[in-house]
Scaffold this motif. Structure first.
Motif, PDB file in Angstrom:
ATOM      1  N   ARG A 120     -71.641   1.741  -9.538  1.00 32.47           N
ATOM      2  CA  ARG A 120     -70.576   2.672  -9.221  1.00 32.47           C
ATOM      3  C   ARG A 120     -70.660   3.685 -10.174  1.00 32.47           C
ATOM      4  O   ARG A 120     -70.302   4.956  -9.609  1.00 32.47           O
ATOM      5  N   PHE A 121     -71.196   3.475 -11.133  1.00 30.75           N
ATOM      6  CA  PHE A 121     -71.384   4.435 -12.457  1.00 30.75           C
ATOM      7  C   PHE A 121     -72.262   5.490 -12.010  1.00 30.75           C
ATOM      8  O   PHE A 121     -72.011   6.697 -11.735  1.00 30.75           O
ATOM      9  N   LEU A 122     -73.366   5.148 -11.039  1.00 33.75           N
ATOM     10  CA  LEU A 122     -74.441   6.034 -10.603  1.00 33.75           C
ATOM     11  C   LEU A 122     -73.964   6.786  -9.567  1.00 33.75           C
ATOM     12  O   LEU A 122     -74.307   7.965  -9.217  1.00 33.75           O
ATOM     13  N   TYR A 123     -73.392   6.157  -8.537  1.00 32.55           N
ATOM     14  CA  TYR A 123     -72.891   6.820  -7.268  1.00 32.55           C
ATOM     15  C   TYR A 123     -71.891   7.693  -7.699  1.00 32.55           C
ATOM     16  O   TYR A 123     -71.902   8.897  -7.268  1.00 32.55           O
ATOM     17  N   ARG A 124     -71.005   7.651  -8.652  1.00 27.05           N
ATOM     18  CA  ARG A 124     -70.023   8.544  -9.172  1.00 27.05           C
ATOM     19  C   ARG A 124     -70.770   9.830  -9.789  1.00 27.05           C
ATOM     20  O   ARG A 124     -70.229  10.895  -9.480  1.00 27.05           O
ATOM     21  N   THR A 125     -71.628   9.332 -10.545  1.00 22.85           N
ATOM     22  CA  THR A 125     -72.288  10.439 -11.168  1.00 22.85           C
ATOM     23  C   THR A 125     -73.043  11.495 -10.464  1.00 22.85           C
ATOM     24  O   THR A 125     -73.135  12.543 -10.307  1.00 22.85           O
ATOM     25  N   ALA A 126     -73.818  10.583  -9.295  1.00 18.43           N
ATOM     26  CA  ALA A 126     -74.381  11.657  -8.264  1.00 18.43           C
ATOM     27  C   ALA A 126     -73.351  12.360  -7.495  1.00 18.43           C
ATOM     28  O   ALA A 126     -73.440  13.497  -7.241  1.00 18.43           O
ATOM     29  N   LYS A 127     -72.087  12.088  -7.245  1.00 17.34           N
ATOM     30  CA  LYS A 127     -70.989  12.864  -6.429  1.00 17.34           C
ATOM     31  C   LYS A 127     -70.752  14.077  -7.473  1.00 17.34           C
ATOM     32  O   LYS A 127     -70.373  15.209  -6.829  1.00 17.34           O
ATOM     33  N   GLY A 128     -70.507  13.757  -8.686  1.00 19.48           N
ATOM     34  CA  GLY A 128     -70.070  14.834  -9.682  1.00 19.48           C
ATOM     35  C   GLY A 128     -71.034  15.765  -9.779  1.00 19.48           C
ATOM     36  O   GLY A 128     -70.605  17.039  -9.705  1.00 19.48           O
ATOM     37  N   ARG A 129     -72.368  15.325 -10.054  1.00 14.90           N
ATOM     38  CA  ARG A 129     -73.528  16.298  -9.926  1.00 14.90           C
ATOM     39  C   ARG A 129     -73.307  17.200  -8.642  1.00 14.90           C
ATOM     40  O   ARG A 129     -73.647  18.398  -8.898  1.00 14.90           O
ATOM     41  N   ALA A 130     -73.393  16.688  -7.616  1.00 11.87           N
ATOM     42  CA  ALA A 130     -73.310  17.399  -6.193  1.00 11.87           C
ATOM     43  C   ALA A 130     -72.016  18.379  -6.408  1.00 11.87           C
ATOM     44  O   ALA A 130     -72.392  19.470  -5.895  1.00 11.87           O
ATOM     45  N   ALA A 131     -71.088  17.893  -6.576  1.00 13.22           N
ATOM     46  CA  ALA A 131     -69.848  18.700  -6.851  1.00 13.22           C
ATOM     47  C   ALA A 131     -69.998  20.180  -7.663  1.00 13.22           C
ATOM     48  O   ALA A 131     -69.633  21.128  -7.363  1.00 13.22           O
ATOM     49  N   LYS A 132     -70.753  19.548  -8.719  1.00 11.74           N
ATOM     50  CA  LYS A 132     -70.901  20.701  -9.938  1.00 11.74           C
ATOM     51  C   LYS A 132     -71.837  21.800  -9.270  1.00 11.74           C
ATOM     52  O   LYS A 132     -71.854  23.151  -9.547  1.00 11.74           O
ATOM     53  N   ILE A 133     -72.812  21.187  -8.590  1.00 16.91           N
ATOM     54  CA  ILE A 133     -74.061  22.119  -8.069  1.00 16.91           C
ATOM     55  C   ILE A 133     -73.219  23.050  -6.950  1.00 16.91           C
ATOM     56  O   ILE A 133     -73.449  24.411  -6.908  1.00 16.91           O
TER      57      ILE A 133
END
Length: 273
Positions: A209-222
């Protein structure tokens, strides 16, 4: 592809190949003629301003269900392109920001306003109380008005890549408003938005869950950083739209998101006191 082949199915309609480079958006019986007429009107107005919008040709009725015939755009979604290779992620999200900036260059009139739309959606939810709704709407009223094309559901699944050109589809929620509110909504969808298919990840281990949310957060930031780079808009001004964006999202009844949304809304309300 043969005429009558089902291309896709969403919450409001089935998408059917109609031959001659056309698709039929066949609405479920719960959707009224007025709603379909309005969607046709919105698409017709947007396509005159924004060349990356597929054309709407005509409205028909089929066995008691209303439908719109659209231009068929053959290609893959930006989300599908992003999923093919890891290196496509950054490129895809920058492309998303670029076409969003292009869309926000166009003025539109004679459709629902962003503030009226958000206020209606906020009042429709029962997941925050009446006093909280009132506070959110008072905050919304202080935000700037606008007359720019806002998609209101702008994310990689609603972008089709066809012959090296991007097309934006599904204009059902479009309104006339301020770009900052539209960007706030897109940022939320990319970072926090969940679909039934995401339930698999939510049931996995904490690390998954942590890795999935981290990936989504990174995508939103880009996406957001590139949008800001291309405009004179500040992050602070976009963040002001988060409170009504979160509250309006509750109306959609996405159970996987509701608890987190309620927490974020309460946190925002405390800051405004």
């Amino acid at each position: 592809m043969e005429k009558g082949d089902l291309i896709g199915k969403g919450r409001e309609a089935e998408i059917i190949y109609w031959g001659n480079n056309r698709v039929l958006k066949l609405f479920f019986k719960t959707f009224s003629r007025d709603w379909v007429d309005y969607q046709f009107k919105v698409n017709s107005l947007v396509e005159k301003k924004f060349p990356n919008c597929p054309k709407a040709f005509e409205k028909i009725e089929d066995n008691g269900r209303f439908a719109i015939i659209y231009e068929y755009i053959e290609g893959i979604t930006l989300n599908e392109f992003m999923g093919k290779k890891l290196k496509n992620m950054g490129k895809s999200l920058r492309m998303l920001a670029e076409i969003h900036v292009d869309m926000h260059k166009h003025i539109i009139k004679d459709i629902h306003t962003q503030k009226n739309k958000l206020e209606y959606e906020i009042n429709q939810t029962n997941l925050i109380d009446e006093d909280q709704k009132k506070e959110v709407i008072q905050h919304l009223e202080k935000l700037p008005d606008g007359n720019i094309i806002c998609h209101s559901d702008f994310h990689p699944d609603n972008i089709i890549i066809s012959k090296n050109k991007l097309f934006v589809v599904d204009w059902a929620n479009a309104c006339s408003g301020h770009p900052n509110g539209d960007v706030s909504r897109t940022y939320y969808i990319i970072k926090y938005g969940l679909s039934p298919s995401d339930e698999v990840f939510m049931k996995k281990s904490f690390m998954h869950r942590f890795l999935y949310r981290t990936a989504k957060g990174r995508a939103a930031k880009i996406y957001l950083n590139h949008y800001l780079k291309l405009t004179i808009i500040s992050l602070k001004e976009i963040r002001k739209w988060d409170l009504p964006t979160f509250a309006a999202r509750l109306r959609e009844g996405i159970s996987l998101e509701n608890k987190n949304l309620q927490k974020m809304i309460l946190k925002k309300l405390k800051k405004h006191k």
